[in-house]
Design a protein around this motif. Structure first.
Motif, PDB file in Angstrom:
ATOM      1  N   ILE A  19     -70.487 -48.741   3.559  1.00 35.71           N
ATOM      2  CA  ILE A  19     -70.677 -48.552   4.998  1.00 35.71           C
ATOM      3  C   ILE A  19     -69.797 -49.559   5.722  1.00 35.71           C
ATOM      4  O   ILE A  19     -69.946 -50.768   5.542  1.00 35.71           O
ATOM      5  N   ARG A  20     -68.880 -49.045   6.532  1.00 36.19           N
ATOM      6  CA  ARG A  20     -67.928 -49.901   7.238  1.00 36.19           C
ATOM      7  C   ARG A  20     -68.311 -50.137   8.698  1.00 36.19           C
ATOM      8  O   ARG A  20     -67.833 -51.074   9.324  1.00 36.19           O
ATOM      9  N   TYR A  21     -69.124 -49.251   9.253  1.00 38.08           N
ATOM     10  CA  TYR A  21     -69.579 -49.375  10.647  1.00 38.08           C
ATOM     11  C   TYR A  21     -70.897 -48.642  10.746  1.00 38.08           C
ATOM     12  O   TYR A  21     -71.137 -47.666  10.029  1.00 38.08           O
ATOM     13  N   ARG A  22     -71.767 -49.135  11.636  1.00 30.36           N
ATOM     14  CA  ARG A  22     -73.007 -48.413  11.893  1.00 30.36           C
ATOM     15  C   ARG A  22     -73.405 -48.578  13.346  1.00 30.36           C
ATOM     16  O   ARG A  22     -73.125 -49.606  13.977  1.00 30.36           O
ATOM     17  N   TRP A  23     -74.025 -47.557  13.854  1.00 31.41           N
ATOM     18  CA  TRP A  23     -74.656 -47.586  15.177  1.00 31.41           C
ATOM     19  C   TRP A  23     -76.012 -46.921  14.990  1.00 31.41           C
ATOM     20  O   TRP A  23     -76.102 -45.833  14.416  1.00 31.41           O
ATOM     21  N   VAL A  24     -77.073 -47.602  15.437  1.00 29.67           N
ATOM     22  CA  VAL A  24     -78.423 -47.058  15.307  1.00 29.67           C
ATOM     23  C   VAL A  24     -79.103 -47.128  16.661  1.00 29.67           C
ATOM     24  O   VAL A  24     -79.139 -48.191  17.291  1.00 29.67           O
ATOM     25  N   GLY A  25     -79.651 -45.997  17.119  1.00 31.73           N
ATOM     26  CA  GLY A  25     -80.385 -45.960  18.376  1.00 31.73           C
ATOM     27  C   GLY A  25     -81.597 -46.873  18.317  1.00 31.73           C
ATOM     28  O   GLY A  25     -82.340 -46.859  17.337  1.00 31.73           O
ATOM     29  N   GLU A  26     -81.787 -47.656  19.347  1.00 30.77           N
ATOM     30  CA  GLU A  26     -82.887 -48.620  19.379  1.00 30.77           C
ATOM     31  C   GLU A  26     -83.754 -48.501  20.632  1.00 30.77           C
ATOM     32  O   GLU A  26     -84.391 -49.466  21.032  1.00 30.77           O
ATOM     33  N   HIS A  27     -83.785 -47.333  21.270  1.00 31.95           N
ATOM     34  CA  HIS A  27     -84.599 -47.144  22.465  1.00 31.95           C
ATOM     35  C   HIS A  27     -86.028 -47.590  22.177  1.00 31.95           C
ATOM     36  O   HIS A  27     -86.592 -47.237  21.139  1.00 31.95           O
ATOM     37  N   TRP A  28     -86.638 -48.343  23.064  1.00 38.34           N
ATOM     38  CA  TRP A  28     -87.957 -48.956  22.798  1.00 38.34           C
ATOM     39  C   TRP A  28     -89.054 -47.924  22.570  1.00 38.34           C
ATOM     40  O   TRP A  28     -89.994 -48.155  21.830  1.00 38.34           O
ATOM     41  N   LEU A  29     -88.941 -46.758  23.193  1.00 41.20           N
ATOM     42  CA  LEU A  29     -89.993 -45.757  23.053  1.00 41.20           C
ATOM     43  C   LEU A  29     -89.609 -44.655  22.066  1.00 41.20           C
ATOM     44  O   LEU A  29     -90.401 -44.253  21.234  1.00 41.20           O
ATOM     45  N   ASP A  30     -88.383 -44.194  22.166  1.00 42.14           N
ATOM     46  CA  ASP A  30     -87.963 -43.055  21.353  1.00 42.14           C
ATOM     47  C   ASP A  30     -86.495 -43.212  20.986  1.00 42.14           C
ATOM     48  O   ASP A  30     -85.616 -42.929  21.797  1.00 42.14           O
ATOM     49  N   PRO A  31     -86.205 -43.683  19.757  1.00 41.84           N
ATOM     50  CA  PRO A  31     -84.809 -43.928  19.384  1.00 41.84           C
ATOM     51  C   PRO A  31     -83.945 -42.688  19.313  1.00 41.84           C
ATOM     52  O   PRO A  31     -82.752 -42.782  19.103  1.00 41.84           O
ATOM     53  N   THR A  32     -84.515 -41.510  19.493  1.00 36.52           N
ATOM     54  CA  THR A  32     -83.669 -40.321  19.542  1.00 36.52           C
ATOM     55  C   THR A  32     -83.072 -40.138  20.933  1.00 36.52           C
ATOM     56  O   THR A  32     -82.205 -39.304  21.128  1.00 36.52           O
ATOM     57  N   ARG A  33     -83.535 -40.922  21.908  1.00 37.84           N
ATOM     58  CA  ARG A  33     -83.008 -40.792  23.272  1.00 37.84           C
ATOM     59  C   ARG A  33     -81.660 -41.470  23.451  1.00 37.84           C
ATOM     60  O   ARG A  33     -80.935 -41.150  24.370  1.00 37.84           O
ATOM     61  N   ASP A  34     -81.363 -42.445  22.613  1.00 40.45           N
ATOM     62  CA  ASP A  34     -80.063 -43.097  22.694  1.00 40.45           C
ATOM     63  C   ASP A  34     -78.993 -42.111  22.258  1.00 40.45           C
ATOM     64  O   ASP A  34     -79.161 -41.387  21.287  1.00 40.45           O
ATOM     65  N   THR A  35     -77.902 -42.096  22.973  1.00 42.18           N
ATOM     66  CA  THR A  35     -76.787 -41.224  22.622  1.00 42.18           C
ATOM     67  C   THR A  35     -75.660 -42.079  22.082  1.00 42.18           C
ATOM     68  O   THR A  35     -75.309 -43.094  22.683  1.00 42.18           O
ATOM     69  N   PRO A  36     -75.090 -41.705  20.937  1.00 43.47           N
ATOM     70  CA  PRO A  36     -74.003 -42.510  20.384  1.00 43.47           C
ATOM     71  C   PRO A  36     -72.870 -42.677  21.390  1.00 43.47           C
ATOM     72  O   PRO A  36     -72.448 -41.710  22.019  1.00 43.47           O
TER      73      PRO A  36
END
Length: 180
Positions: free
Chosen positions: A137-154
């Protein structure tokens, strides 16, 4: 979210085989290593096909021509949606990206991005992992929205810049050659 989610940069991505729906509508059981034999992969976890935020995400990847070209890195989606729904999603949005089906979230669990929304519904966090041809793995981005991490958009522009930084400039001779 207080706990860290997802595999870290430098870790080895787990090998897996899952149904992969190709842009032409065909479905094959495809190991990740088969995709990595061609070029690095940006594996993008998302919740389900046709949710408004997922439509926005995949249209962003589609509309950002660098990702759509697929020459430097293959963009591959993965969600719990099944192959039939993936085919409709690809057709409706005119996507040029293949989509893995992970109905039981086995792959999401292996990557450490599964969670329970409101302690009820199993989901994968919206996340992206750049995996080189050696499965590192060379790079990662993970959604961390406090309520629902699916709400973060890459952040597509940020991901593009990070990939160019990690893999080098595609205009140089060394791009994709032995740098992994």
């Amino acid at each position: 979210m207080t706990e860290s989610a997802g595999l870290a940069v430098g870790e080895t991505a787990p090998e897996f085989t899952a149904p992969l729906v190709h842009p032409d509508g065909t479905t094959t059981d495809t190991p990740l290593s088969e995709l990595l034999a061609e070029r690095p992969v940006l594996l993008s976890f998302y919740t389900v096909d046709f949710s408004p935020d997922c439509i926005e995400e995949w249209c962003s990847f589609r509309d950002f021509d660098w990702f759509a070209s697929g020459e430097q890195v293959s963009v591959v989606g993965i969600s719990k949606s099944g192959p039939r729904l993936h085919r409709s999603f690809i057709d409706r949005l005119d996507l040029g990206f293949p989509l893995y089906s992970d109905p039981n979230l086995d792959v999401a669990k292996a990557f450490g991005v599964d969670y329970r929304a409101f302690k009820l519904f199993s989901r994968s966090r919206r996340s992206c992992f750049l995996i080189d041809t050696d499965r590192t793995i060379r790079y990662r981005w993970v959604g961390e929205h406090w309520l629902d991490p699916t709400r973060d958009t890459p952040p597509v522009g940020e991901i593009h810049d990070a990939i160019r930084e990690e893999l080098g400039d595609p205009d140089t001779e060394q791009f994709g050659m032995g740098g992994f």
